[in-house]
Motif scaffolding. Structure first.
Motif, PDB file in Angstrom:
ATOM      1  N   SER A 246       0.811  -1.215   0.000  1.00  0.00           N
ATOM      2  CA  SER A 246       0.000   0.000   0.000  1.00  0.00           C
ATOM      3  C   SER A 246       0.847   1.268   0.000  1.00  0.00           C
ATOM      4  O   SER A 246       0.342   2.348  -0.302  1.00  0.00           O
ATOM      5  N   LYS A 247       2.120   1.133   0.405  1.00  0.00           N
ATOM      6  CA  LYS A 247       3.036   2.286   0.522  1.00  0.00           C
ATOM      7  C   LYS A 247       2.549   3.284   1.573  1.00  0.00           C
ATOM      8  O   LYS A 247       2.837   4.484   1.492  1.00  0.00           O
ATOM      9  N   ASN A 248       1.850   2.788   2.581  1.00  0.00           N
ATOM     10  CA  ASN A 248       1.305   3.665   3.617  1.00  0.00           C
ATOM     11  C   ASN A 248       2.001   3.439   4.952  1.00  0.00           C
ATOM     12  O   ASN A 248       2.406   2.320   5.272  1.00  0.00           O
ATOM     13  N   GLY A 966       9.440  -6.972  11.461  1.00  0.00           N
ATOM     14  CA  GLY A 966       8.820  -7.209  10.165  1.00  0.00           C
ATOM     15  C   GLY A 966       7.903  -8.417  10.206  1.00  0.00           C
ATOM     16  O   GLY A 966       8.204  -9.420  10.854  1.00  0.00           O
ATOM     17  N   THR A 967       6.760  -8.324   9.534  1.00  0.00           N
ATOM     18  CA  THR A 967       5.828  -9.446   9.441  1.00  0.00           C
ATOM     19  C   THR A 967       5.577  -9.776   7.973  1.00  0.00           C
ATOM     20  O   THR A 967       5.648  -8.901   7.101  1.00  0.00           O
ATOM     21  N   ASN A 968       5.304 -11.042   7.728  1.00  0.00           N
ATOM     22  CA  ASN A 968       5.044 -11.536   6.373  1.00  0.00           C
ATOM     23  C   ASN A 968       6.157 -11.125   5.419  1.00  0.00           C
ATOM     24  O   ASN A 968       5.914 -10.571   4.343  1.00  0.00           O
ATOM     25  N   HIS A 990      -2.468 -11.364  -2.171  1.00  0.00           N
ATOM     26  CA  HIS A 990      -1.379 -11.077  -1.249  1.00  0.00           C
ATOM     27  C   HIS A 990      -1.581  -9.716  -0.607  1.00  0.00           C
ATOM     28  O   HIS A 990      -2.392  -8.897  -1.058  1.00  0.00           O
ATOM     29  N   PHE A 991      -0.817  -9.482   0.496  1.00  0.00           N
ATOM     30  CA  PHE A 991      -1.081  -8.336   1.364  1.00  0.00           C
ATOM     31  C   PHE A 991       0.134  -7.464   1.607  1.00  0.00           C
ATOM     32  O   PHE A 991       0.034  -6.455   2.293  1.00  0.00           O
ATOM     33  N   GLY A 992       1.281  -7.868   1.090  1.00  0.00           N
ATOM     34  CA  GLY A 992       2.483  -7.074   1.273  1.00  0.00           C
ATOM     35  C   GLY A 992       3.193  -7.341   2.583  1.00  0.00           C
ATOM     36  O   GLY A 992       2.674  -7.997   3.484  1.00  0.00           O
ATOM     37  N   ARG A 993       4.416  -6.834   2.669  1.00  0.00           N
ATOM     38  CA  ARG A 993       5.211  -6.944   3.898  1.00  0.00           C
ATOM     39  C   ARG A 993       4.939  -5.733   4.781  1.00  0.00           C
ATOM     40  O   ARG A 993       4.734  -4.629   4.284  1.00  0.00           O
TER      41      ARG A 993
END
Length: 1003
Positions: A246-248, A966-968, A990-993
């Motif tokens: 998401s870059k958020n 860090g997760t995922n 997928h959901f990103g790191r």
């Protein structure tokens, strides 16, 4: 260390409740003060689980030491074991201390338990409690939107697990995921992990332990200020989280304020945690696969004006005529709604806890605990798709490609039903609980605990809106699932020209689900003689579940050329589309452009399309001014009032030189159940009651001070799924499926067996093996038949207005599901666990440690399923009549229990010295089925996943620490499938790191 001995001695006479406020302080700030390690106390036989509010072994293990001369370096503080396997006097801090505390909880219990204390919860990079729990052997989690949501314990799903907060059973229901949780399952994502300072998982039953679980009872514990240090303590942490998809960025804050007076008679604490994230989920979905008859296949017509005519009838109506091409296409499975899209999860989580304790004497303690949590989410979805679902009749298929599992994996479609969707759901869950307890030592040998409280979880969805653009005669659409998880989806018709689209459907489905608990308990203990204790108690618990759902759904123009009014707008044959092409409002002025990001799509996939603008479409159609229509399948309630009691005998001693500890007893519960639902639109209420006698026996043997052998046998129950208790039926007008409830379902009843061996061979170290079996005697099972809608006796008015079945209730055969009492199922498995501090290694390597566990499970259960049709043309007795599509074939199928993974494992490698610590964790969950599927698919579920998380921390001063977590880290895709045998792709997202940067401090 005299105080430590006294506390631990008292702890063995009290029930496990939680860890001290000091433990939470450590978890938030990791101060430099050292803590007493539990292993320095020589191990003694476990005595069972006594009243909840007094110090427990876990509390004793993590209570802050008030001596100022303890070493700060955990690496330097450890010492070798003595000859009896117990440790010499040693002091540890940080993560190692939390491991000792958790192992001490496990070691001191007669029953099988596992625990996590505050260091694990608040300092590992877990976004919520579910992710913390997955570190425990035998526990797997189900993720949603990249976060853990629900847990499975030893193969039994979330509905089989009971959860207590500060000793009182409760349910927390969130509206996360594609739909709200309207069942007994506990949604752990409602709570921030920082709010809790211990989690204890009871894997075997005891007479004195609340009933209702085939899987486990999970205790979540908040503050215990009298267990902390004297004076005022202020602790805080701040983090910034970043998601690379998401870059958020988002904030995550936590704090604790605690006070304990000098006399140790009064304590109070308050803690709070807040987080906000805005993350994305991207990928593709098929919303299952289906069979269907097409208009033509490779130029071969499939429908004619009569059985003998040579006149083709295109797009609708006519008589189906089998041919090699038409039959192969009809019987093959094709994606129902192939699509790529994006889902935005905008989440805000706030939690507050408070605790006040008063102990005017050593014999009396009064505690009041409160917890409030608010979980808000905006879920926004944007899709570009084709509706093959229920529209196959109008579609011409070219160049179909089939695989060896009966799937049409590629084709070009003409007259395709192209659709784009824009969906927004605003939801909020508010949870609160307040409870009080009074612990009283009446004499040196007799004591009691009286406790009571209330809790409520209110999951509201004030807005759940969908707007739909359609182009129902698009040409040259191509799909290709040769690479099943990354298909090519290419639109041959322009997806950015608003003149080609019409706003055809609108939906809004507000709802509210409320769970309430009222709890009251009295627990007593009588030390009859040394090594012999009697426990007795009474319980009253009232649980109420109430859900209400409504719709504002509408098909904008039900038929072309016919006036239809929506709000103040009229659509007619005279508008810009011309006669015969009217099914909605012009999209011009109501649209916005969407471009797909990194969804795993290959080259050739269309990535830009128009979607409805929510604000403009709502204003134009007056959607929110439409009257609410009751959603019959989601208006129901259940009330359960439980009254009962227990009698338990706890013994310990020596038999022929072998030390032992055991507890055995029986629990009686009487359940009064009231179920209410709508049947054919009319409220129906069914009352019933039933009784259960639940004996339980737990035995622990101590061949040496470091080895424990355990055994357990018990009768256990889980009350039926809430949705299955509803009188009447619910309608799925998209899949032509009807589900009837059964308020007379029996509970899941089972006999549970457990054997374990544990070797505590060093500080922070354990090697254990446990085997378990559950023989489920009663197991509600579904029965599936097929028939017409009219055969159900239900009114057509309860079919959702926007579904295809509303316009044509007998357009195809319906799948009719009901639930009845079945003959049961079985489950057996083995847990292996190993953890060790690698103190024997040279130099800095001695600061490493490892934690690993694996669970291997097998189970069998028999289900009634509706498999694929095997006939594309079934003629009635009149040979001149049109043939119908063959019904789905019902069959009996043996498989695992829903939610059960046959293989799961977790591994953690950690390093810790005086200033620096690091941890990496890998979690694997094997594939599993989680539901009966639809449209001829046999079961649906998830393929295996591997999640990787890590944490690095550095103490700048004894009171200030910085962290990077860090997760995922591998950005694993969630792989959901439909049909156990064919493993057809359902969704692949997928959901990103997520990376968290933060600091902790203590004042």
């Amino acid at each position: 260390m005299a105080d430590g001995f006294a506390v631990l001695k008292t702890a063995r006479m009290r029930q496990l409740r939680g860890i001290s406020a000091g433990a939470l302080m450590l978890a938030l700030a990791m101060p430099g003060a050292a803590f007493a390690q539990a292993a320095q106390i020589p191990a003694t036989p476990a005595t069972g689980t006594p009243p909840h509010t007094d110090p427990s072994p876990a509390q004793a293990a993590v209570a802050p030491a008030e001596s100022a001369n303890q070493p700060a370096d955990p690496a330097a503080a450890t010492a070798p074991l003595g000859q009896d396997g117990a440790a010499a006097d040693i002091i540890v801090t940080g993560f190692r201390r939390s491991l000792d505390a958790a192992l001490n909880v496990k070691r001191e219990s007669v029953a099988a338990v596992d625990a996590i204390v505050a260091e694990d919860i608040a300092k590992f990079p877990d976004q919520n409690l579910a992710e913390s729990l997955q570190r425990i052997p035998g526990i797997s989690i189900q993720r949603d939107a990249g976060e853990g949501r629900a847990i499975t314990v030893r193969g039994l799903g979330a509905q089989f697990t009971r959860v207590r907060v500060n000793g009182m059973e409760t349910v927390a229901t969130s509206t996360d995921g594609a739909s709200a949780n309207r069942d007994r399952a506990f949604d752990f994502n409602v709570f921030a992990s920082e709010l809790f300072n211990s989690i204890v998982v009871h894997k075997t039953a005891e007479a004195s332990l609340d009933e209702g679980s085939l899987g486990a009872v999970v205790d979540l514990n908040t503050g215990n200020p009298l267990g902390g240090k004297k004076g005022v303590t202020l602790v805080g942490s701040t983090q910034a989280s970043y998601n690379d998809l998401s870059k958020n960025w988002g904030p995550r804050l936590a704090g604790l304020l605690s006070y304990k007076n000098e006399a140790g008679t009064f304590g109070a604490s308050v803690s709070a945690a807040y987080s906000k994230t805005n993350n994305l989920e991207m990928g593709n979905t098929t919303t299952r696969w289906a069979q269907g008859r097409f208009d033509s296949v490779d130029g071969v017509p499939c429908f004619y004006s009569s059985n003998t005519s040579s006149t083709r009838v295109a797009n609708s109506g006519g008589f189906y005529r089998p041919s090699a091409a038409c039959t192969q296409a009809a019987l093959a499975f094709h994606p129902r709604i192939p699509r790529y899209g994006e889902i935005r999860h905008d989440r805000e989580r706030l939690g507050i806890t408070g605790s006040v304790q008063f102990a005017p004497s050593d014999a009396t303690k009064i505690s009041v605990d409160a917890l409030y949590s608010r979980f808000k989410e905006d879920r926004e979805e944007k899709w570009g798709e084709v509706l093959l679902r229920s529209n196959e009749r109008s579609i011409d298929v070219l160049n179909p490609k089939y695989d060896d599992k009966g799937n049409m994996i590629a084709a070009t479609l003409n007259d395709a039903y192209v659709r784009t969707e824009h969906y927004l759901r605003r939801s909020q869950t508010e949870f609160y609980q307040i409870g009080a307890s009074w612990d009283q030592n009446v004499t040196d040998r007799f004591r009691f605990t009286a406790m009571g409280g209330i809790s409520q979880s209110d999951a509201t969805i004030p807005l759940e809106t969908t707007f739909v653009f359609d182009n129902r005669s698009a040409q040259n659409y191509r799909y290709d699932y040769s690479n099943a998880r990354s298909p090519v989806l290419s639109f041959g018709t322009s997806m950015t020209d608003p003149s080609l689209f019409q706003l055809a459907e609108i939906r809004d489905r507000p709802s509210d689900t409320v769970n309430k608990f009222r709890n009251a308990q009295l627990r007593t203990e009588w030390d009859v003689t040394e090594g012999f204790q009697i426990k007795a108690g009474a319980v009253y618990r009232r649980f109420s579940f109430d859900t209400k759902g409504f719709t504002r759904d509408a098909v904008v123009c039900p038929s072309a050329g016919k006036d239809a009014v929506l709000g103040t707008i009229t659509c007619s044959a005279s508008n810009q589309f011309g006669a015969g092409a009217v099914y909605g409002f012009p999209a011009t002025g109501l649209s916005e452009s969407f471009t797909l990001g990194k969804a795993g799509q290959p080259a050739g996939t269309t990535t830009t399309w128009l979607i409805p603008n929510l604000g403009a479409s709502a204003a134009y159609t007056g959607l929110y001014n439409r009257a609410l229509t009751p959603d019959a399948g989601n208006i129901r309630s259940v009330i359960e009032a439980v009254k009962g009691g227990y009698l338990e005998f706890d013994v310990k001693g020596d038999l022929l030189g072998l030390r032992y500890a055991a507890n055995g007893g029986v629990r009686y519960v009487h359940t009064d159940q009231t179920s209410t639902g709508l049947s054919s639109g009319t409220p129906v209420t069914v009352n019933r009651n039933y009784d259960d006698w639940l004996p339980a026996l737990n035995v622990a043997l101590f061949p040496t001070e470091s080895i424990i052998l355990r055994g357990a046998i018990s009768k256990v129950i889980t009350r039926p799924t809430l949705g299955n208790l509803t009188p009447g039926g619910s309608i799925d007008g998209f899949n032509y499926r009807i589900t009837f409830g059964n308020p007379n379902l029996n509970p899941f009843r089972a006999t549970s067996y457990d054997l374990a061996a544990e070797w505590y061979f060093a500080p922070q170290s354990l090697l254990s093996v446990a085997v378990f079996k559950k023989q489920v005697d009663s197991f509600p099972v579904s029965q599936t038949t097929t028939g017409t809608f009219a055969s159900t006796g239900l009114p057509t008015s309860i079919i959702p207005p926007s579904s295809p079945a509303r316009a044509n209730p007998e357009g195809q055969v319906w799948t009719i599901n009901s639930v009845t009492n079945g003959t049961g199922a079985s489950l057996k498995g083995i847990e292996l666990s190993f953890q060790a501090a690698l103190r024997f290694l040279p130099g800095f390597l001695k600061n490493f440690g490892v934690i690993a566990n694996t669970t291997l499970i097998d189970s069998t259960a028999t289900y009634t399923v509706a498999g694929p049709t095997v006939n594309d043309c079934v003629r009635p007795s009149n040979p001149a009549a049109a043939c119908t599509f063959g019904p789905n074939v019902a069959a009996r199928r043996t498989a695992t229990l829903f939610g059960l993974s046959k293989r799961a494992w977790n591994g953690t490698l950690y390093y810790e010295d005086a200033r620096f610590s690091a941890r990496g964790s890998v979690s694997y969950r094997g594939p599993y089925i989680d539901a009966n599927s639809g449209t001829g698919n046999v079961f649906e579920g998830y393929n295996s996943t591997v999640n990787v998380d890590a944490s690095i921390r550095y103490k700048i001063t004894p009171n200030v620490e910085v962290s990077l977590e860090g997760t995922n880290l591998t950005d694993v895709y969630r792989d959901r499938y439909t049909d156990l045998d064919a493993n057809r792709i359902y969704e692949y997202n997928h959901f990103g790191r997520t990376v968290l940067i933060g600091a902790r401090f203590k004042m």
